[in-house]
Structure formats: structure tokens, C-alpha cells
Design a protein around this motif. Structure first.
Motif, short mmCIF file in Angstrom:
data_model
loop_
_atom_site.label_atom_id
_atom_site.label_comp_id
_atom_site.label_asym_id
_atom_site.label_seq_id
_atom_site.Cartn_x
_atom_site.Cartn_y
_atom_site.Cartn_z
N TYR A 3 0.84 -1.19 0.00
CA TYR A 3 0.00 0.00 0.00
C TYR A 3 0.88 1.24 0.00
O TYR A 3 2.08 1.18 0.24
CB TYR A 3 -0.97 -0.01 1.19
CG TYR A 3 -0.33 0.21 2.53
CD1 TYR A 3 -0.35 1.45 3.14
CD2 TYR A 3 0.31 -0.83 3.20
CE1 TYR A 3 0.24 1.65 4.38
CE2 TYR A 3 0.89 -0.64 4.43
CZ TYR A 3 0.86 0.59 5.02
OH TYR A 3 1.44 0.79 6.23
N GLY A 4 0.25 2.35 -0.29
CA GLY A 4 0.96 3.63 -0.33
C GLY A 4 -0.03 4.75 -0.56
O GLY A 4 -1.23 4.58 -0.41
N ASN A 5 0.49 5.90 -0.98
CA ASN A 5 -0.34 7.07 -1.22
C ASN A 5 0.13 7.74 -2.50
O ASN A 5 1.33 7.89 -2.72
CB ASN A 5 -0.25 8.04 -0.04
CG ASN A 5 -1.30 9.11 -0.10
OD1 ASN A 5 -1.30 9.94 -1.01
ND2 ASN A 5 -2.23 9.10 0.85
N ASN A 8 2.66 10.58 -2.25
CA ASN A 8 3.98 10.32 -1.67
C ASN A 8 5.06 10.84 -2.62
O ASN A 8 4.97 10.67 -3.83
CB ASN A 8 4.13 8.80 -1.46
CG ASN A 8 5.42 8.41 -0.81
OD1 ASN A 8 6.49 8.70 -1.32
ND2 ASN A 8 5.32 7.73 0.31
N PHE A 79 -8.64 2.07 -3.59
CA PHE A 79 -8.19 3.45 -3.45
C PHE A 79 -9.27 4.26 -2.75
O PHE A 79 -10.44 4.22 -3.13
CB PHE A 79 -7.94 4.01 -4.86
CG PHE A 79 -7.56 5.46 -4.91
CD1 PHE A 79 -6.31 5.88 -4.49
CD2 PHE A 79 -8.44 6.40 -5.40
CE1 PHE A 79 -5.95 7.22 -4.55
CE2 PHE A 79 -8.10 7.74 -5.47
CZ PHE A 79 -6.85 8.15 -5.04
N ILE A 124 -4.27 -1.56 8.14
CA ILE A 124 -3.72 -0.34 7.58
C ILE A 124 -4.79 0.76 7.72
O ILE A 124 -5.98 0.47 7.80
CB ILE A 124 -3.27 -0.48 6.11
CG1 ILE A 124 -4.41 -0.97 5.22
CG2 ILE A 124 -2.06 -1.37 6.02
CD1 ILE A 124 -4.06 -1.00 3.74
N TYR A 125 -4.32 1.98 7.79
CA TYR A 125 -5.16 3.15 7.97
C TYR A 125 -5.16 3.91 6.65
O TYR A 125 -4.09 4.24 6.12
CB TYR A 125 -4.57 3.99 9.09
CG TYR A 125 -5.34 5.22 9.47
CD1 TYR A 125 -6.40 5.14 10.36
CD2 TYR A 125 -4.99 6.46 8.96
CE1 TYR A 125 -7.09 6.27 10.75
CE2 TYR A 125 -5.68 7.60 9.33
CZ TYR A 125 -6.73 7.50 10.23
OH TYR A 125 -7.42 8.63 10.60
N LEU A 126 -6.35 4.17 6.10
CA LEU A 126 -6.45 4.83 4.80
C LEU A 126 -7.12 6.19 4.93
O LEU A 126 -8.16 6.33 5.58
CB LEU A 126 -7.26 3.98 3.82
CG LEU A 126 -6.62 2.65 3.42
CD1 LEU A 126 -7.10 1.53 4.32
CD2 LEU A 126 -6.94 2.34 1.98
N THR A 127 -6.49 7.18 4.32
CA THR A 127 -7.04 8.51 4.16
C THR A 127 -7.12 8.76 2.66
O THR A 127 -6.54 8.00 1.87
CB THR A 127 -6.13 9.56 4.83
OG1 THR A 127 -4.81 9.44 4.27
CG2 THR A 127 -6.08 9.36 6.34
N THR A 130 -4.84 7.21 -0.42
CA THR A 130 -4.18 5.96 -0.05
C THR A 130 -4.73 4.81 -0.90
O THR A 130 -5.93 4.74 -1.16
CB THR A 130 -4.41 5.64 1.44
OG1 THR A 130 -3.99 6.75 2.22
CG2 THR A 130 -3.64 4.41 1.87
N TYR A 131 -3.83 3.92 -1.32
CA TYR A 131 -4.22 2.73 -2.08
C TYR A 131 -3.65 1.49 -1.40
O TYR A 131 -2.68 1.56 -0.65
CB TYR A 131 -3.72 2.81 -3.53
CG TYR A 131 -2.23 2.90 -3.66
CD1 TYR A 131 -1.43 1.74 -3.64
CD2 TYR A 131 -1.59 4.12 -3.80
CE1 TYR A 131 -0.05 1.82 -3.74
CE2 TYR A 131 -0.22 4.20 -3.90
CZ TYR A 131 0.54 3.05 -3.88
OH TYR A 131 1.91 3.13 -3.97
N ALA A 132 -4.30 0.37 -1.67
CA ALA A 132 -3.81 -0.93 -1.22
C ALA A 132 -4.00 -1.91 -2.38
O ALA A 132 -5.06 -1.92 -3.02
CB ALA A 132 -4.57 -1.41 0.00
#
Length: 172
Positions: A3-5, A8, A79, A124-127, A130-132
Motif C-alpha cells: 500500500y501507499g499514497n 507520496n 483506493f 492499515i489506515y487509509l485517508t 491511499t491505495y492498497a
């Protein structure tokens, strides 16, 4: 799973490390305002990959009300376009859970497991942004509420064919 954003500072470098279909998927999410997209399910061509785009307006919910899910033919790229926050649970599928509903042979390519007290899940915490990316061996439970209140979310899911990612990886 990873995951990421999309915001970033290393986003482009991260995409360069991925199979091309996944990189194109994430770049699509970054380049399009998915918070304003029409809700529904659509065919989406990314490079040579025939993907499925789902634009979903949901409510987060308490974990015990949500079922674990898994896919076999697709990598599920989820997402958070707006709303939330949300949490997502995940763990590696060891095939020990009881099947609740098997829709793997349908276009949805989804299998739901029954919840179990023996699950050792990560979170995981999504705002927004954010994607996984969930692979066929990653059990996941999206849209878990954070705190005591349900929150509206705009969730984008792009189903990327797993087979296309195999073809794009070369170890020579």
C-alpha cells in the motif's frame, strides 16, 4: 499486499518497481479525480490490460459486520478517493477459514470467508489518496470504521488481471 499514497514523494519511483499493469493502474488513479467520477462498474483498458473499474459510495462499518474476501484472477487495487478515514484488515490466506460465499466463477471473482476469532489480522489506515493492492493470496476486509461512527467513503476498486502482471515481469 502493498500500500501507499499517490501523493507520496516517491510515488513515481514506487511505480517503476511494479509490474507495468499495476503501475498504469496507480498512475490512472493519480491522474484522474476519482472523487468526481460517476458511480458504477466500468470496463477500463490500461495499456494491454482489460481491467474492471468500480466506483463505489459506501459507509464504513464495524469490523464484525464485514466479511473477509479474496480474489483469484485479479489483483484488487483499492483506493480511497474521498471521505473516511477507514481501516482495512489483511492477512495471508492459509485456506483455513470456512467459506461463506463463493463467487469466484463469476465476473466479480470474489470469495467471502466467515469471520473467525482465530484470525491474526494486520491493519492499515487509509485517508484520501491511499491505495492498497491485494494479491490473490491476500485476504482483506475493507471499509472498517475508525472510531465510534460510520463515515461515508468513495472507494475506487480497479481489478487488474493477475496474468497480465506475470507477463510484464522479467528476471533476465
Amino acid at each position: 499486499m502493498f500500500y501507499g499514497n499517490i501523493n507520496n514523494e516517491f510515488f513515481d519511483k514506487q511505480c517503476n518497481l511494479m509490474p507495468k499493469p499495476l503501475a498504469l493502474c496507480l498512475k490512472y488513479l493519480k491522474e484522474n479525480d476519482m472523487a468526481k467520477a460517476e458511480a458504477g462498474v466500468f470496463d477500463l483498458k490500461l495499456g494491454n490490460s482489460d481491467c474492471i473499474l468500480q466506483v463505489l459510495d459506501l459507509q464504513t462499518n464495524e469490523r464484525h459486520n464485514l466479511r473477509p474476501e479474496i480474489h483469484r484472477k485479479y489483483i484488487d487495487v483499492q483506493f480511497l478517493a474521498s471521505g473516511g478515514p477507514e481501516e482495512a484488515a489483511f492477512w495471508s490466506d492459509d485456506c483455513s477459514l470456512e467459506v461463506d460465499e463463493n463467487l469466484l466463477s463469476t465476473k466479480r471473482d470474489i470469495l467471502f470467508y466467515k469471520n473467525s476469532d482465530t484470525i491474526k489480522e494486520g491493519r492499515i489506515y487509509l485517508t484520501p489518496g491511499t491505495y492498497a493492492c491485494y494479491f490473490p493470496w491476500d485476504v482483506h476486509v475493507p471499509a472498517i470504521q475508525v472510531g465510534k461512527e460510520e463515515k461515508p467513503i468513495r472507494k475506487i476498486v480497479i481489478k487488474v488481471p493477475l496474468e497480465d502482471c506475470y507477463r510484464s515481469v522479467s528476471y533476465t
